[in-house]
Design a protein around this motif. Structure first.
Motif, PDB file in Angstrom:
ATOM      1  N   GLY A 234       0.791  -1.227   0.000  1.00  0.00           N
ATOM      2  CA  GLY A 234       0.000   0.000   0.000  1.00  0.00           C
ATOM      3  C   GLY A 234       0.817   1.267   0.000  1.00  0.00           C
ATOM      4  N   ILE A 235       2.148   1.148  -0.048  1.00  0.00           N
ATOM      5  CA  ILE A 235       3.040   2.323  -0.028  1.00  0.00           C
ATOM      6  C   ILE A 235       4.059   2.160  -1.147  1.00  0.00           C
ATOM      7  N   THR A 236       4.007   3.056  -2.139  1.00  0.00           N
ATOM      8  CA  THR A 236       4.865   2.949  -3.312  1.00  0.00           C
ATOM      9  C   THR A 236       5.662   4.226  -3.512  1.00  0.00           C
ATOM     10  N   LEU A 237       6.939   4.070  -3.798  1.00  0.00           N
ATOM     11  CA  LEU A 237       7.823   5.188  -4.150  1.00  0.00           C
ATOM     12  C   LEU A 237       8.096   5.129  -5.649  1.00  0.00           C
ATOM     13  N   THR A 238       7.838   6.231  -6.342  1.00  0.00           N
ATOM     14  CA  THR A 238       8.140   6.334  -7.768  1.00  0.00           C
ATOM     15  C   THR A 238       9.179   7.423  -7.962  1.00  0.00           C
ATOM     16  N   VAL A 239      10.341   7.044  -8.491  1.00  0.00           N
ATOM     17  CA  VAL A 239      11.408   7.998  -8.763  1.00  0.00           C
ATOM     18  C   VAL A 239      11.478   8.227 -10.263  1.00  0.00           C
ATOM     19  N   ILE A 240      11.376   9.495 -10.665  1.00  0.00           N
ATOM     20  CA  ILE A 240      11.394   9.863 -12.080  1.00  0.00           C
ATOM     21  C   ILE A 240      12.681  10.626 -12.354  1.00  0.00           C
ATOM     22  N   PRO A 241      13.668   9.960 -12.949  1.00  0.00           N
ATOM     23  CA  PRO A 241      14.966  10.611 -13.166  1.00  0.00           C
ATOM     24  C   PRO A 241      14.912  11.596 -14.333  1.00  0.00           C
TER      25      PRO A 241
ATOM     26  N   ILE B 284       4.327   8.077  -3.260  1.00  0.00           N
ATOM     27  CA  ILE B 284       5.397   9.062  -3.092  1.00  0.00           C
ATOM     28  C   ILE B 284       6.107   9.217  -4.437  1.00  0.00           C
ATOM     29  N   PHE B 285       6.294  10.462  -4.867  1.00  0.00           N
ATOM     30  CA  PHE B 285       6.946  10.718  -6.146  1.00  0.00           C
ATOM     31  C   PHE B 285       8.121  11.668  -5.937  1.00  0.00           C
ATOM     32  N   VAL B 286       9.237  11.363  -6.585  1.00  0.00           N
ATOM     33  CA  VAL B 286      10.394  12.241  -6.566  1.00  0.00           C
ATOM     34  C   VAL B 286      10.846  12.441  -8.011  1.00  0.00           C
ATOM     35  N   VAL B 287      10.887  13.704  -8.444  1.00  0.00           N
ATOM     36  CA  VAL B 287      11.263  14.055  -9.812  1.00  0.00           C
ATOM     37  C   VAL B 287      12.548  14.870  -9.778  1.00  0.00           C
ATOM     38  N   GLY B 288      13.560  14.430 -10.520  1.00  0.00           N
ATOM     39  CA  GLY B 288      14.804  15.190 -10.581  1.00  0.00           C
ATOM     40  C   GLY B 288      16.002  14.298 -10.810  1.00  0.00           C
ATOM     41  N   ASP B 289      17.163  14.908 -10.770  1.00  0.00           N
ATOM     42  CA  ASP B 289      18.422  14.182 -10.937  1.00  0.00           C
ATOM     43  C   ASP B 289      18.845  13.659  -9.574  1.00  0.00           C
ATOM     44  N   VAL B 290      18.291  12.496  -9.196  1.00  0.00           N
ATOM     45  CA  VAL B 290      18.431  11.987  -7.832  1.00  0.00           C
ATOM     46  C   VAL B 290      18.839  10.523  -7.838  1.00  0.00           C
ATOM     47  N   ASN B 291      19.237  10.053  -6.647  1.00  0.00           N
ATOM     48  CA  ASN B 291      19.624   8.665  -6.451  1.00  0.00           C
ATOM     49  C   ASN B 291      18.462   7.926  -5.788  1.00  0.00           C
ATOM     50  N   ALA B 292      17.880   6.961  -6.491  1.00  0.00           N
ATOM     51  CA  ALA B 292      16.700   6.270  -5.986  1.00  0.00           C
ATOM     52  C   ALA B 292      16.989   5.506  -4.704  1.00  0.00           C
TER      53      ALA B 292
ATOM     54  N   GLN C 181      15.022   5.806  -1.174  1.00  0.00           N
ATOM     55  CA  GLN C 181      14.379   4.619  -0.617  1.00  0.00           C
ATOM     56  C   GLN C 181      14.826   4.369   0.821  1.00  0.00           C
ATOM     57  N   THR C 182      16.110   4.542   1.085  1.00  0.00           N
ATOM     58  CA  THR C 182      16.648   4.315   2.430  1.00  0.00           C
ATOM     59  C   THR C 182      15.986   5.229   3.448  1.00  0.00           C
ATOM     60  N   ILE C 183      15.739   6.478   3.063  1.00  0.00           N
ATOM     61  CA  ILE C 183      15.117   7.438   3.973  1.00  0.00           C
ATOM     62  C   ILE C 183      13.630   7.146   4.151  1.00  0.00           C
ATOM     63  N   VAL C 184      12.935   6.925   3.052  1.00  0.00           N
ATOM     64  CA  VAL C 184      11.486   6.737   3.092  1.00  0.00           C
ATOM     65  C   VAL C 184      11.114   5.473   3.868  1.00  0.00           C
ATOM     66  N   GLN C 185      11.947   4.465   3.774  1.00  0.00           N
ATOM     67  CA  GLN C 185      11.656   3.214   4.487  1.00  0.00           C
ATOM     68  C   GLN C 185      11.609   3.412   6.004  1.00  0.00           C
ATOM     69  N   LYS C 186      12.224   4.466   6.484  1.00  0.00           N
ATOM     70  CA  LYS C 186      12.236   4.747   7.924  1.00  0.00           C
ATOM     71  C   LYS C 186      11.015   5.544   8.380  1.00  0.00           C
ATOM     72  N   TRP C 187      10.217   6.009   7.448  1.00  0.00           N
ATOM     73  CA  TRP C 187       9.039   6.779   7.822  1.00  0.00           C
ATOM     74  C   TRP C 187       8.055   5.889   8.595  1.00  0.00           C
TER      75      TRP C 187
END
Length: 423
Positions: A8-15, A201-209, A213-219
């Motif tokens: 029920g919790i999904t992270l989508t990273v858009i590079p 959760i969506f993150v758009v930019g020049d980022v490291n997935a 993920q490491t941070i969000v998993q601690k939420w």
């Protein structure tokens, strides 16, 4: 890139590398109800303005300044029966800073603080904060009555959807209901949102997935399994024609019309519907703009827009009260002309070019990536920019005519500055 954090919790990273900013958004989604809509609206206001660490808006603003002028906000919206409570953060990308401050890490920590650690006292929201935001939100909604264009649109919405409690309720709730919410009720609802809402959760930019993920998993989010938040293709029975006239002391009258529209999101006639709307009233090259506003000078504005999730097209016009019947006739004539194929190939080509240009221009905003990604998740459908443009260009004259023949006027709301005999 999609990462399943928990059920029920999904992270989508858009590079995407062309932006100097990184856009982060967190969406809490639930099946909408009339009551919960008002709760979510008030909750969004409270969670935007303070937290345990940042006890007022001044401290929130100061922290955003320390994050190199980051932008933060909450919002509520609805797509079909899915209500979205969203938290958005935009901040500079580390690559464009003189020194690496791990700004994204700090930004995600700030976002978590605002979502999961509201300003609480005695196991409730801080009472003064609660009362202030409740009062402000009620005042804001009541003030919409003074914006006659917005007021007319809301009246048309209620008239069109009738007894459908979800769709007839504004996405920001109702003032009377918000005024009755208690601190305890809202705090209990807040805990329910954190425990049960689907989270995207969506993150758009020049980022490291992996870093994200490491941070969000601690939420502090637990697994959730009951999901009733997909958007499906719906069939809408033909509505009976509804009409309403309201008289107020205003200078410019508002005539708003609602039509049943034949397309669901990305179904077989979806793209033809987009082109039809742009040709009818959804662009500066549309028939409503050129013929009703410019040539006939019968409207201060005349536009159409389509809600493909609810099979609805709305026409909004600002007119002189005495011109109502003439405006109704000329608007109806524009629809008949399209049904009969009365538009040139050059005009159609210009409409398609405008749609394509606007679509490409929207790709210059990080938020557009987030919005489309969320929609893709809700409808379980993907389309690339190349595919979208090709589909628009492929739309034929006969397909547009077919869509036009399925468009039916069902609702008319007239906010008049004077009483008309046949209004």
């Amino acid at each position: 890139m999609q990462i399943q954090i928990k059920s029920g919790i999904t992270l989508t990273v858009i590079p995407v590398s062309q932006f100097k900013n990184t856009q982060v958004s967190v969406h809490f989604l639930e099946h909408a109800t009339k009551k919960a809509t008002s709760y979510r609206s008030l909750l969004a206001n409270i969670l935007e303005t303070s937290s345990q660490k940042y006890e007022n808006q001044i401290l929130v603003s100061q922290e955003l300044s320390r994050l190199y002028g980051a932008g933060f906000g909450t919002s509520v919206m609805r797509k079909q029966t899915v209500h979205d409570l969203a938290f958005s953060l935009s901040l500079p990308n580390d690559h464009f800073l003189e020194k690496s401050d791990r700004l994204l890490d700090h930004g995600l920590d700030f976002l978590a603080e605002m979502i999961f650690h509201p300003l609480i006292k005695n196991s409730l929201f801080h009472e003064q904060t609660f009362q202030r935001q409740q009062t402000n939100l009620v005042a804001y909604i009541n003030a919409l009555k003074d914006d006659k264009q917005s007021y007319a649109a809301l009246q048309l919405q209620q008239l069109y959807f009738g007894k459908d409690e979800i769709q007839s309720t504004p996405t920001f709730g109702e003032a009377d209901q918000i005024a009755q919410i208690t601190n305890q009720e809202l705090f209990d609802y807040y805990k329910k949102v954190l425990a049960h809402d689907r989270v995207e959760i969506f993150v758009v930019g020049d980022v490291n997935a992996t870093q994200i993920q490491t941070i969000v998993q601690k939420w502090p989010l637990s697994e959730r399994f009951d999901d009733n938040t997909d958007i499906s293709s719906l069939s809408y029975p033909e509505k009976q024609i509804r009409q309403k006239t309201e008289v107020q002391s205003i200078v410019q009258s508002k005539l708003d019309l609602a039509y049943q529209f034949p397309t669901n999101f990305r179904d077989s006639v979806y793209y033809a519907g987009i082109v039809f709307n742009a040709l009818f009233g959804g662009s500066p090259l549309s028939k409503l703009f050129l013929n009703v506003r410019e040539k006939a000078s019968l409207a201060y504005y005349a536009t159409s827009n389509v809600d493909v999730f609810n099979g609805l097209m709305i026409v909004q016009t600002g007119i002189n009260a005495a011109d109502k019947e003439q405006v109704l006739a000329i608007v109806a004539q524009q629809l008949k002309d399209i049904q009969a194929g009365d538009f040139s190939e050059d005009h159609l080509a210009q409409i398609k070019t405008g749609l394509t240009s606007n679509y490409i221009a929207s790709l210059d905003a990080e938020r557009s990536y987030t919005s489309r990604a969320l929609t893709n998740r809700l409808v379980d459908s993907q389309t690339s920019t190349k595919e979208w443009i090709a589909a628009i260009q492929k739309v034929s004259r006969s397909e547009i005519m077919s869509v036009a023949k399925q468009v039916h006027l069902t609702t008319s709301y007239f906010l008049s500055s004077e009483v008309k005999e046949h209004a």
